[in-house]
Write an enzyme that holds these catalytic residues in place. Sequence first.
Site, PDB file in Angstrom:
ATOM      1  N   TYR A  58      -5.052  15.218 -10.875  1.00  0.00           N
ATOM      2  CA  TYR A  58      -3.605  15.325 -11.024  1.00  0.00           C
ATOM      3  C   TYR A  58      -3.322  15.929 -12.390  1.00  0.00           C
ATOM      4  O   TYR A  58      -3.855  15.468 -13.399  1.00  0.00           O
ATOM      5  CB  TYR A  58      -2.967  13.937 -10.917  1.00  0.00           C
ATOM      6  CG  TYR A  58      -1.455  13.922 -11.053  1.00  0.00           C
ATOM      7  CD1 TYR A  58      -0.646  14.473 -10.064  1.00  0.00           C
ATOM      8  CD2 TYR A  58      -0.841  13.344 -12.172  1.00  0.00           C
ATOM      9  CE1 TYR A  58       0.739  14.453 -10.187  1.00  0.00           C
ATOM     10  CE2 TYR A  58       0.543  13.312 -12.294  1.00  0.00           C
ATOM     11  CZ  TYR A  58       1.325  13.871 -11.301  1.00  0.00           C
ATOM     12  OH  TYR A  58       2.708  13.843 -11.424  1.00  0.00           O
TER      13      TYR A  58
ATOM     14  N   ASP B  49      -7.958  19.108 -19.028  1.00  0.00           N
ATOM     15  CA  ASP B  49      -6.749  18.283 -19.040  1.00  0.00           C
ATOM     16  C   ASP B  49      -7.132  16.924 -19.616  1.00  0.00           C
ATOM     17  O   ASP B  49      -7.697  16.080 -18.926  1.00  0.00           O
ATOM     18  CB  ASP B  49      -6.193  18.166 -17.615  1.00  0.00           C
ATOM     19  CG  ASP B  49      -4.988  17.248 -17.541  1.00  0.00           C
ATOM     20  OD1 ASP B  49      -4.679  16.563 -18.541  1.00  0.00           O
ATOM     21  OD2 ASP B  49      -4.354  17.197 -16.461  1.00  0.00           O
TER      22      ASP B  49
ATOM     23  N   LYS C 238       0.298  11.207 -22.984  1.00  0.00           N
ATOM     24  CA  LYS C 238       0.015   9.765 -23.093  1.00  0.00           C
ATOM     25  C   LYS C 238      -0.229   9.306 -24.538  1.00  0.00           C
ATOM     26  O   LYS C 238       0.715   9.185 -25.297  1.00  0.00           O
ATOM     27  CB  LYS C 238      -1.127   9.391 -22.155  1.00  0.00           C
ATOM     28  CG  LYS C 238      -0.756   9.758 -20.681  1.00  0.00           C
ATOM     29  CD  LYS C 238      -1.694   9.210 -19.677  1.00  0.00           C
ATOM     30  CE  LYS C 238      -1.445   9.733 -18.281  1.00  0.00           C
ATOM     31  NZ  LYS C 238      -0.453   9.044 -17.499  1.00  0.00           N
TER      32      LYS C 238
HETATM   33  C1  PLP Z   1      -4.663  13.958 -16.165  1.00  0.00           C
HETATM   34  C2  PLP Z   1      -3.167  14.067 -16.146  1.00  0.00           C
HETATM   35  N1  PLP Z   1      -2.579  15.238 -16.401  1.00  0.00           N
HETATM   36  C3  PLP Z   1      -1.246  15.376 -16.419  1.00  0.00           C
HETATM   37  C4  PLP Z   1      -0.416  14.315 -16.149  1.00  0.00           C
HETATM   38  C5  PLP Z   1       1.057  14.477 -16.174  1.00  0.00           C
HETATM   39  O1  PLP Z   1       1.602  13.843 -17.290  1.00  0.00           O
HETATM   40  P1  PLP Z   1       3.121  13.354 -17.299  1.00  0.00           P
HETATM   41  O2  PLP Z   1       3.226  12.230 -16.323  1.00  0.00           O
HETATM   42  O3  PLP Z   1       3.351  12.951 -18.727  1.00  0.00           O
HETATM   43  O4  PLP Z   1       3.952  14.515 -16.923  1.00  0.00           O
HETATM   44  C6  PLP Z   1      -0.991  13.069 -15.858  1.00  0.00           C
HETATM   45  C7  PLP Z   1      -0.138  11.913 -15.565  1.00  0.00           C
HETATM   46  O5  PLP Z   1      -0.558  10.874 -15.172  1.00  0.00           O
HETATM   47  C8  PLP Z   1      -2.399  12.941 -15.857  1.00  0.00           C
HETATM   48  O6  PLP Z   1      -2.992  11.778 -15.582  1.00  0.00           O
END
Ligand code: PLP
Length: 428
Positions: free
Chosen positions: A143, A238, A266
């Site tokens: 994700y 990511d 985060k």
């Molecule tokens: C690995 C990863 N990338 C991107 C995101 C997206 O972040 P946000 O919820 O702050 O938009 C998340 C959210 O859980 C994530 O776990």
Amino acid sequence: MIEKSIALFNRAQQSIPGGVNSPVRAFKSVGGTPVFMKSAKGAYMFDADGNRYIDYINSWGPMILGHAYEPVVKAIQEYAQYSTSFGAPTELEIEMAELIISIAPNVDLIRMVSSGTEACMSAIRLARGYTGRNKIIKFEGCYHGHADSFLVKAGSGVATFNIQTVPGVTAGVANDTLTCAYNDLDAVKQLVAEHHNEIAAIIIEPVAGNMGCILPQEGFLEGLRAICDLQGIVFIMDEVMTGFRLAPGGAQERLKVNADLVTYGKVIGGGMPVGAFGGKKEIMQHISPLGNVYQAGTLSGNPLAMIAGYVMLKTLKENPSIYKHLEESTNYLRKGLDEVLKASGTPYVINQLGSMISIHFSEHPITNFSSAAAANNELFKKFFHAMLKRGVYLPPSAFETWFLCNALTREDLDMTIQKAKESLQEIL
Ligand SMILES: Cc1ncc(COP(=O)(O)O)c(C=O)c1O
């Protein structure tokens, strides 16, 4: 007793779609009523009815030092009086950028945004602008936020709700997102060969946390790095979950693999809405106003968000013992859970790296999305509720990693293991 949460959930549904502002919070996949929180301190959350929970989601990652960490709270209070937003540059943004660059490998330049979604979305646009290519490769069950390009075989809530294709994402966008199974290097090689000179970026969670916790197998990330080098593809790690969590320098440092671009979220915001993307100067200089790949944000680099993140990251940088403690706590929890699960006789898999950990009820190793989806997720639901009613707050889905925080004590961990034992006795 969660009477107030029940009343709040009923009320919330009149004005908020599904009663929540992010889908997994609705508990739809595990059933029951979501618990409405009122306050949190250290390792504990307190709901509207006054129940206490040992927290294993920690706001889905950010609260690595525990809730309401005093230096962060104090800094926010102090900075709020100078204005909550300027829309003009501040010295604090430079300090934040310099701090991140001093901690994170392969980051020459960094741009702040307001969420992990924005960070990943912008990194992809930059990779496309830089390479002049359109397609990206992502991995099933990973994700990267809810931008259109990523809602193809995505993990987290998309997997939790078993959504196959997302209405609203056009076929054109979806066609530019190619997917492979996590840990399947041969599949990536094949895709790259089929789409020679078409692939702008490979984006990956270096340790996946959105299908439960899944580790990269030996050589997988290194193999992706080599493919990217060979084919002129931008390798995007990511690190929204893993950044500043698995090590100060995130998965890049911990797993010793170099990215071209990295995305953060985060932990980087200390619980405030922050994301960032950064990387090699050669690529980052294509972002506007240096280059012509456009990207912007009214609240990007917001002073309250910056000071919260700055204090958090500085604390992490200056106290490497935090990572040692987090690791010891997670190893201790893992050992305890291992014992009670083994004694219960039910098949299970515990995946863990650093302070990311999850349980799948499965006879087989969990190495990718299909193995995670084939696990006994009905049993996970029961386990989740049995733990919740005993005061342990786990992610309300088997497709999410648990996050530990540094405020957890040995007593908290012992209690969690004891509650797991009782829960298994109840549900099996
Ligand atoms: C690995 C990863 N990338 C991107 C995101 C997206 O972040 P946000 O919820 O702050 O938009 C998340 C959210 O859980 C994530 O776990």
